[in-house]
Design a protein around this motif. Sequence first.
Motif, PDB file in Angstrom:
ATOM      1  N   THR A  58     -35.053  16.038  74.149  1.00  0.00           N
ATOM      2  CA  THR A  58     -34.804  17.244  73.370  1.00  0.00           C
ATOM      3  C   THR A  58     -36.139  17.676  72.781  1.00  0.00           C
ATOM      4  N   TYR A  59     -36.285  18.990  72.617  1.00  0.00           N
ATOM      5  CA  TYR A  59     -37.518  19.551  72.076  1.00  0.00           C
ATOM      6  C   TYR A  59     -37.203  20.613  71.042  1.00  0.00           C
ATOM      7  N   ALA A  60     -38.077  20.710  70.042  1.00  0.00           N
ATOM      8  CA  ALA A  60     -38.010  21.853  69.150  1.00  0.00           C
ATOM      9  C   ALA A  60     -38.366  23.105  69.946  1.00  0.00           C
ATOM     10  N   GLU A  61     -37.750  24.229  69.598  1.00  0.00           N
ATOM     11  CA  GLU A  61     -38.011  25.469  70.327  1.00  0.00           C
ATOM     12  C   GLU A  61     -39.496  25.823  70.334  1.00  0.00           C
ATOM     13  N   SER A  62     -40.161  25.517  69.242  1.00  0.00           N
ATOM     14  CA  SER A  62     -41.557  25.910  69.082  1.00  0.00           C
ATOM     15  C   SER A  62     -42.513  25.177  70.024  1.00  0.00           C
ATOM     16  N   VAL A  63     -42.056  24.069  70.615  1.00  0.00           N
ATOM     17  CA  VAL A  63     -42.954  23.290  71.472  1.00  0.00           C
ATOM     18  C   VAL A  63     -42.506  23.264  72.930  1.00  0.00           C
ATOM     19  N   LYS A  64     -41.356  23.839  73.215  1.00  0.00           N
ATOM     20  CA  LYS A  64     -40.866  23.844  74.596  1.00  0.00           C
ATOM     21  C   LYS A  64     -41.870  24.503  75.530  1.00  0.00           C
ATOM     22  N   GLY A  65     -42.124  23.839  76.647  1.00  0.00           N
ATOM     23  CA  GLY A  65     -43.073  24.364  77.614  1.00  0.00           C
ATOM     24  C   GLY A  65     -44.510  23.976  77.337  1.00  0.00           C
ATOM     25  N   ARG A  66     -44.757  23.436  76.145  1.00  0.00           N
ATOM     26  CA  ARG A  66     -46.140  23.033  75.795  1.00  0.00           C
ATOM     27  C   ARG A  66     -46.271  21.527  75.620  1.00  0.00           C
ATOM     28  N   PHE A  67     -45.235  20.903  75.063  1.00  0.00           N
ATOM     29  CA  PHE A  67     -45.269  19.469  74.794  1.00  0.00           C
ATOM     30  C   PHE A  67     -44.340  18.740  75.765  1.00  0.00           C
ATOM     31  N   THR A  68     -44.724  17.514  76.112  1.00  0.00           N
ATOM     32  CA  THR A  68     -43.896  16.672  76.976  1.00  0.00           C
ATOM     33  C   THR A  68     -43.812  15.283  76.374  1.00  0.00           C
ATOM     34  N   ILE A  69     -42.579  14.806  76.189  1.00  0.00           N
ATOM     35  CA  ILE A  69     -42.371  13.462  75.682  1.00  0.00           C
ATOM     36  C   ILE A  69     -41.982  12.552  76.844  1.00  0.00           C
ATOM     37  N   SER A  70     -42.492  11.326  76.803  1.00  0.00           N
ATOM     38  CA  SER A  70     -42.158  10.343  77.832  1.00  0.00           C
ATOM     39  C   SER A  70     -42.169   8.962  77.198  1.00  0.00           C
ATOM     40  N   ARG A  71     -41.646   7.990  77.902  1.00  0.00           N
ATOM     41  CA  ARG A  71     -41.622   6.635  77.356  1.00  0.00           C
ATOM     42  C   ARG A  71     -41.733   5.609  78.465  1.00  0.00           C
ATOM     43  N   ASP A  72     -42.201   4.441  78.053  1.00  0.00           N
ATOM     44  CA  ASP A  72     -42.252   3.272  78.926  1.00  0.00           C
ATOM     45  C   ASP A  72     -41.378   2.222  78.277  1.00  0.00           C
ATOM     46  N   ASN A  73     -40.180   2.037  78.804  1.00  0.00           N
ATOM     47  CA  ASN A  73     -39.233   1.115  78.184  1.00  0.00           C
ATOM     48  C   ASN A  73     -39.735  -0.325  78.210  1.00  0.00           C
ATOM     49  N   ALA A  74     -40.455  -0.692  79.230  1.00  0.00           N
ATOM     50  CA  ALA A  74     -40.949  -2.068  79.332  1.00  0.00           C
ATOM     51  C   ALA A  74     -41.972  -2.378  78.241  1.00  0.00           C
ATOM     52  N   LYS A  75     -42.685  -1.339  77.790  1.00  0.00           N
ATOM     53  CA  LYS A  75     -43.728  -1.535  76.772  1.00  0.00           C
ATOM     54  C   LYS A  75     -43.302  -1.019  75.400  1.00  0.00           C
ATOM     55  N   ASN A  76     -42.061  -0.511  75.292  1.00  0.00           N
ATOM     56  CA  ASN A  76     -41.567   0.055  74.027  1.00  0.00           C
ATOM     57  C   ASN A  76     -42.538   1.108  73.486  1.00  0.00           C
ATOM     58  N   THR A  77     -43.005   1.948  74.376  1.00  0.00           N
ATOM     59  CA  THR A  77     -43.995   2.958  74.025  1.00  0.00           C
ATOM     60  C   THR A  77     -43.454   4.356  74.302  1.00  0.00           C
ATOM     61  N   VAL A  78     -43.736   5.265  73.391  1.00  0.00           N
ATOM     62  CA  VAL A  78     -43.401   6.673  73.578  1.00  0.00           C
ATOM     63  C   VAL A  78     -44.688   7.488  73.460  1.00  0.00           C
ATOM     64  N   THR A  79     -44.798   8.491  74.308  1.00  0.00           N
ATOM     65  CA  THR A  79     -46.000   9.307  74.363  1.00  0.00           C
ATOM     66  C   THR A  79     -45.640  10.782  74.222  1.00  0.00           C
ATOM     67  N   LEU A  80     -46.477  11.515  73.519  1.00  0.00           N
ATOM     68  CA  LEU A  80     -46.290  12.959  73.390  1.00  0.00           C
ATOM     69  C   LEU A  80     -47.546  13.643  73.908  1.00  0.00           C
ATOM     70  N   GLN A  81     -47.417  14.313  75.024  1.00  0.00           N
ATOM     71  CA  GLN A  81     -48.516  15.100  75.570  1.00  0.00           C
ATOM     72  C   GLN A  81     -48.402  16.512  75.016  1.00  0.00           C
ATOM     73  N   MET A  82     -49.434  16.929  74.299  1.00  0.00           N
ATOM     74  CA  MET A  82     -49.412  18.231  73.635  1.00  0.00           C
ATOM     75  C   MET A  82     -50.463  19.126  74.272  1.00  0.00           C
ATOM     76  N   ASN A  83     -50.026  20.188  74.898  1.00  0.00           N
ATOM     77  CA  ASN A  83     -50.914  21.145  75.541  1.00  0.00           C
ATOM     78  C   ASN A  83     -50.811  22.499  74.845  1.00  0.00           C
ATOM     79  N   SER A  84     -51.780  23.349  75.127  1.00  0.00           N
ATOM     80  CA  SER A  84     -51.797  24.706  74.560  1.00  0.00           C
ATOM     81  C   SER A  84     -51.560  24.675  73.059  1.00  0.00           C
ATOM     82  N   LEU A  85     -52.273  23.817  72.391  1.00  0.00           N
ATOM     83  CA  LEU A  85     -52.060  23.633  70.957  1.00  0.00           C
ATOM     84  C   LEU A  85     -52.430  24.883  70.174  1.00  0.00           C
TER      85      LEU A  85
END
Length: 123
Positions: A58-85
């Motif tokens: 899920t994304y806030a409307e203000s970041v849709k199309g610019r931010f991408t969230i992903s995760r690595d379950n094996a490493k318990n890691t979540v990443t937020l790629q923020m573009n067009s800041l």
Amino acid sequence: QVQLVESGGGLVQPGGSLRLSCTASGSIFSVNTMGWYHQVPGKQRELVATITSSGSTTYAESVKGRFTISRDNAKNTVTLQMNSLKPEDTAVYYCNAYVVATTTFRLGSMSYWGKGTLVTVSS
């Protein structure tokens, strides 16, 4: 106990990119939904993006199309790629995770927060 540690904040020019990462560690049995929130002084903390353990996002409307969230379950890691800041993305970004800890297993999933990382978008 469970700790969330964020990294990747900093200063970036408008239109630039940043990548935030957060790793959960400690007495973890399972990690459910993970996400990112941001907060500016004088305002409430707001949702940026969340991702379930199965990958639903899920994304806030203000970041849709610019931010991408992903995760690595094996490493318990979540990443937020923020573009067009944009300057309005300037805030402290907090990692959040719902975790079943081995030490509090009977309590079920509990919410944990990182200490936050500052993102400043300015020329």
